[in-house]
Motif scaffolding. Structure first.
Motif, mmCIF file in Angstrom:
data_model
loop_
_atom_site.group_PDB
_atom_site.id
_atom_site.type_symbol
_atom_site.label_atom_id
_atom_site.label_comp_id
_atom_site.label_asym_id
_atom_site.label_seq_id
_atom_site.Cartn_x
_atom_site.Cartn_y
_atom_site.Cartn_z
ATOM 1 N N ALA A 1 -19.146 -80.469 53.807
ATOM 2 C CA ALA A 1 -19.217 -79.125 54.465
ATOM 3 C C ALA A 1 -17.522 -78.439 54.668
ATOM 4 C CB ALA A 1 -20.198 -78.811 55.317
ATOM 5 N N LEU A 2 -16.824 -79.531 55.289
ATOM 6 C CA LEU A 2 -15.509 -79.004 55.729
ATOM 7 C C LEU A 2 -14.674 -78.843 54.487
ATOM 8 C CD1 LEU A 2 -15.177 -81.517 59.032
ATOM 9 C CD2 LEU A 2 -15.717 -78.844 58.828
ATOM 10 N N PHE A 3 -14.726 -79.707 53.616
ATOM 11 C CA PHE A 3 -14.059 -79.681 52.352
ATOM 12 C C PHE A 3 -14.240 -78.317 51.602
ATOM 13 C CE2 PHE A 3 -13.408 -84.191 52.477
ATOM 14 C CZ PHE A 3 -12.142 -84.312 52.224
ATOM 15 N N SER A 4 -15.744 -78.056 51.527
ATOM 16 C CA SER A 4 -16.250 -76.798 50.844
ATOM 17 C C SER A 4 -15.776 -75.553 51.607
ATOM 18 C CB SER A 4 -17.684 -76.748 50.881
ATOM 19 O OG SER A 4 -18.158 -77.641 50.053
ATOM 20 N N LEU A 5 -15.616 -75.417 52.790
ATOM 21 C CA LEU A 5 -15.070 -74.342 53.425
ATOM 22 C C LEU A 5 -13.519 -73.876 53.262
ATOM 23 C CD1 LEU A 5 -16.740 -74.775 57.078
ATOM 24 C CD2 LEU A 5 -17.053 -73.029 55.548
ATOM 25 N N ILE A 6 -12.759 -75.105 53.201
ATOM 26 C CA ILE A 6 -11.353 -75.231 53.056
ATOM 27 C C ILE A 6 -11.241 -74.754 51.465
ATOM 28 C CG2 ILE A 6 -9.285 -76.401 52.657
ATOM 29 C CD1 ILE A 6 -9.649 -75.518 55.561
ATOM 30 N N GLU A 7 -12.045 -75.318 50.637
ATOM 31 C CA GLU A 7 -11.779 -74.905 49.153
ATOM 32 C C GLU A 7 -12.316 -73.450 48.860
ATOM 33 O OE1 GLU A 7 -14.345 -78.029 47.367
ATOM 34 O OE2 GLU A 7 -12.662 -79.428 47.829
ATOM 35 N N ALA A 8 -12.951 -72.865 49.719
ATOM 36 C CA ALA A 8 -13.592 -71.410 49.599
ATOM 37 C C ALA A 8 -12.521 -70.322 49.751
ATOM 38 C CB ALA A 8 -14.902 -71.352 50.195
ATOM 39 N N ALA A 9 -11.564 -71.003 50.897
ATOM 40 C CA ALA A 9 -10.793 -69.930 51.318
ATOM 41 C C ALA A 9 -9.330 -69.881 50.368
ATOM 42 C CB ALA A 9 -10.235 -70.304 52.985
ATOM 43 N N PRO A 10 -9.023 -68.836 50.149
ATOM 44 C CA PRO A 10 -7.688 -68.658 49.420
ATOM 45 C C PRO A 10 -6.414 -69.318 50.298
ATOM 46 C CG PRO A 10 -8.495 -66.726 49.622
ATOM 47 C CD PRO A 10 -9.493 -67.530 50.347
ATOM 48 N N ARG A 11 -5.499 -69.883 49.669
ATOM 49 C CA ARG A 11 -4.364 -70.757 50.614
ATOM 50 C C ARG A 11 -3.845 -69.952 51.748
ATOM 51 N NH1 ARG A 11 -3.288 -75.936 50.756
ATOM 52 N NH2 ARG A 11 -1.608 -76.746 49.846
ATOM 53 N N LYS A 12 -3.759 -68.988 51.477
ATOM 54 C CA LYS A 12 -2.944 -67.828 52.465
ATOM 55 C C LYS A 12 -3.977 -67.661 53.566
ATOM 56 C CE LYS A 12 -3.566 -63.798 50.055
ATOM 57 N NZ LYS A 12 -3.204 -62.750 49.076
ATOM 58 N N LYS A 13 -5.442 -67.806 53.389
ATOM 59 C CA LYS A 13 -6.085 -67.635 54.466
ATOM 60 C C LYS A 13 -6.731 -68.893 55.183
ATOM 61 C CE LYS A 13 -7.294 -63.230 53.227
ATOM 62 N NZ LYS A 13 -7.453 -61.922 53.929
ATOM 63 N N GLN A 14 -6.207 -69.827 54.918
ATOM 64 C CA GLN A 14 -6.800 -70.892 55.391
ATOM 65 C C GLN A 14 -6.402 -71.173 56.922
ATOM 66 O OE1 GLN A 14 -5.660 -74.433 52.919
ATOM 67 N NE2 GLN A 14 -7.108 -73.682 51.220
ATOM 68 N N VAL A 15 -5.236 -71.061 57.327
ATOM 69 C CA VAL A 15 -4.856 -71.189 58.550
ATOM 70 C C VAL A 15 -5.685 -70.208 59.474
ATOM 71 C CG1 VAL A 15 -3.108 -70.507 60.196
ATOM 72 C CG2 VAL A 15 -2.452 -71.518 58.169
ATOM 73 N N ALA A 16 -6.110 -68.834 58.816
ATOM 74 C CA ALA A 16 -7.028 -68.059 59.562
ATOM 75 C C ALA A 16 -8.357 -68.570 59.873
ATOM 76 C CB ALA A 16 -7.035 -66.739 59.018
ATOM 77 N N LEU A 17 -8.872 -69.289 58.728
ATOM 78 C CA LEU A 17 -10.066 -69.955 58.688
ATOM 79 C C LEU A 17 -10.259 -71.177 59.661
ATOM 80 C CD1 LEU A 17 -12.844 -70.684 57.479
ATOM 81 C CD2 LEU A 17 -11.521 -72.163 55.741
ATOM 82 N N CYS A 18 -9.117 -71.918 59.852
ATOM 83 C CA CYS A 18 -9.076 -72.853 60.840
ATOM 84 C C CYS A 18 -9.134 -72.512 62.166
ATOM 85 C CB CYS A 18 -7.789 -73.898 60.411
ATOM 86 S SG CYS A 18 -8.133 -74.904 58.772
#
Length: 178
Positions: free
Chosen positions: A12-29
């Motif tokens: 699930a953690l991998f899926s969450l990161i993969e679903a976010a565009p690279r520039k949005k990953q910091v905001a997701l984290c």
């Protein structure tokens, strides 16, 4: 009604990161960190260990940085007794080999730890929802989604978790002034 505690598995953690565009990953984290600090997102150390073992340092950089930042603040170790109870429950409920077989001499695989932690939280009266895409049976292994269904524990897919729980915590981008 209070929010449930969300328990993601490693995939699930991998899926969450993969679903976010690279520039949005910091905001997701950052959004996930808010949930961790509020004790609404928890996972046992075995989840982090599996992520670290399987992660690609080039493509999973934000996930690895986030894990390192939040791990020290989590107290989610699962007692040996609850891991044994999880394996025993599985063997008594149609999974002859338990939740998972021991791989490469590792004990306490991710699914055993997640189910053990889930049982521990249930014993404490904490409502939980498991974040997983693991619904497909494989030889020698119980699918986490199926186990949750038998335990009457709700599950949510990583994509739905992102849409309904994380996305509202991510601030909209700031547009440049005209």
């Amino acid at each position: 009604m209070s929010s449930p505690v969300y328990l993601p598995d490693d995939r699930a953690l991998f899926s969450l990161i993969e679903a976010a565009p690279r520039k949005k990953q910091v905001a997701l984290c950052s959004a996930m960190t808010k949930l961790v600090r509020g004790r609404l997102l928890r996972f046992p150390p075995e989840v982090a260990t599996d992520v670290e073992r399987r992660a690609d340092p080039e493509t999973d950089t934000e996930l690895l940085i986030w894990l390192e930042a939040v791990q020290s603040g989590m107290d989610c170790a699962v007692s040996y007794g609850h891991k044994r109870r999880a394996q025993g429950w599985a063997q008594n409920n149609g999974y002859a080999e338990g939740l998972d077989f021991v791989i490469e001499g590792r004990e306490g695989t991710c699914i055993v730890a997640v189910v053990g932690y889930l049982l521990e939280l249930q014993d404490a009266g904490v409502a939980c929802t498991v974040v997983t895409n693991d619904h497909r049976p494989r030889p020698g292994r119980a699918p986490l989604g199926e186990v949750c269904k038998k335990l009457a524990v709700p599950t949510i897919s990583p994509l739905d978790f992102f849409s309904t729980v994380l996305k509202p915590l991510i601030p909209p981008p700031v547009l440049p002034a005209r």
